[in-house]
Design a protein around this motif. Structure first.
Motif, PDB file in Angstrom:
ATOM      1  N   ALA A  72      -2.114   3.772  -4.256  1.00  0.00           N
ATOM      2  CA  ALA A  72      -0.870   2.590  -3.769  1.00  0.00           C
ATOM      3  C   ALA A  72      -0.682   1.191  -4.424  1.00  0.00           C
ATOM      4  O   ALA A  72       0.811   0.855  -4.357  1.00  0.00           O
ATOM      5  CB  ALA A  72      -1.435   1.226  -2.825  1.00  0.00           C
ATOM      6  N   VAL A  73      -0.883   1.322  -5.823  1.00  0.00           N
ATOM      7  CA  VAL A  73      -0.409   0.672  -6.893  1.00  0.00           C
ATOM      8  C   VAL A  73       0.286   0.844  -7.796  1.00  0.00           C
ATOM      9  O   VAL A  73       1.363   0.087  -7.900  1.00  0.00           O
ATOM     10  CB  VAL A  73      -1.812  -0.005  -7.890  1.00  0.00           C
ATOM     11  N   ALA A  74       0.260   2.542  -7.567  1.00  0.00           N
ATOM     12  CA  ALA A  74       2.079   2.986  -8.184  1.00  0.00           C
ATOM     13  C   ALA A  74       2.581   2.727  -8.255  1.00  0.00           C
ATOM     14  O   ALA A  74       4.124   2.827  -7.826  1.00  0.00           O
ATOM     15  CB  ALA A  74       1.598   4.480  -8.538  1.00  0.00           C
ATOM     16  N   LEU A  75       3.107   2.827  -6.522  1.00  0.00           N
ATOM     17  CA  LEU A  75       4.054   2.911  -5.011  1.00  0.00           C
ATOM     18  C   LEU A  75       4.231   1.183  -4.958  1.00  0.00           C
ATOM     19  O   LEU A  75       5.775   1.084  -5.383  1.00  0.00           O
ATOM     20  CB  LEU A  75       2.980   2.741  -3.710  1.00  0.00           C
TER      21      LEU A  75
ATOM     22  N   ALA B 160     -16.417   6.274  -3.566  1.00  0.00           N
ATOM     23  CA  ALA B 160     -15.492   5.396  -4.192  1.00  0.00           C
ATOM     24  C   ALA B 160     -14.279   5.747  -5.412  1.00  0.00           C
ATOM     25  O   ALA B 160     -13.448   5.064  -5.777  1.00  0.00           O
ATOM     26  CB  ALA B 160     -16.825   4.922  -5.266  1.00  0.00           C
ATOM     27  N   GLY B 161     -15.047   7.317  -5.516  1.00  0.00           N
ATOM     28  CA  GLY B 161     -13.674   7.723  -6.690  1.00  0.00           C
ATOM     29  C   GLY B 161     -12.527   8.199  -6.049  1.00  0.00           C
ATOM     30  O   GLY B 161     -11.827   8.000  -6.049  1.00  0.00           O
ATOM     31  N   ALA B 162     -12.336   8.405  -4.431  1.00  0.00           N
ATOM     32  CA  ALA B 162     -11.460   9.276  -3.453  1.00  0.00           C
ATOM     33  C   ALA B 162     -10.643   7.292  -3.181  1.00  0.00           C
ATOM     34  O   ALA B 162     -10.030   7.188  -3.078  1.00  0.00           O
ATOM     35  CB  ALA B 162     -11.658   9.407  -2.035  1.00  0.00           C
ATOM     36  N   ARG B 163     -11.795   6.354  -2.971  1.00  0.00           N
ATOM     37  CA  ARG B 163     -11.273   5.195  -3.027  1.00  0.00           C
ATOM     38  C   ARG B 163     -10.150   4.541  -4.067  1.00  0.00           C
ATOM     39  O   ARG B 163      -9.114   3.552  -4.256  1.00  0.00           O
ATOM     40  CB  ARG B 163     -12.230   4.058  -2.373  1.00  0.00           C
TER      41      ARG B 163
END
Length: 101
Positions: free
Chosen positions: A18-21, A8-11
């Protein structure tokens, strides 16, 4: 149970990246119309264009894993915009310098 937490942490890290990108892409695209050297604002967003923008942001110091996400992204965008303006000014001055010789 800790294995699920790790996954979950990795996800969550992948989602944050992805949001930052996506935010970087949107923000840079919003400013693109203001610069003469910018791409056409109506051009479709592609994976290659996103990767290019991320690479440009990283070149001016942006780190996807920086804990101060919105501020670090905005700081990198300002640096990138300054870099693009400087390049644009250098390009505009270059033909004038060549015609003087």
């Amino acid at each position: 149970m800790s294995n699920n937490t790790l996954n979950a942490g990795a996800r969550l890290r992948v989602l944050a990246a992805a949001v930052a990108l996506a935010a970087a892409s949107f923000s840079v695209s919003a400013h693109a119309a203001d610069t003469a050297a910018a791409r056409d604002a109506t051009a479709p967003v592609t994976h290659a264009s996103l990767m290019n923008e991320l690479s440009e942001l990283r070149a001016v110091g942006y780190d996807l894993q920086d804990d101060s996400f919105p501020e670090s992204l905005q700081r990198a965008e300002r640096k990138l915009e300054s870099k693009r303006r400087a390049e644009q000014q250098a390009t505009q001055l270059s033909p004038q310098a060549g015609s003087a010789s």
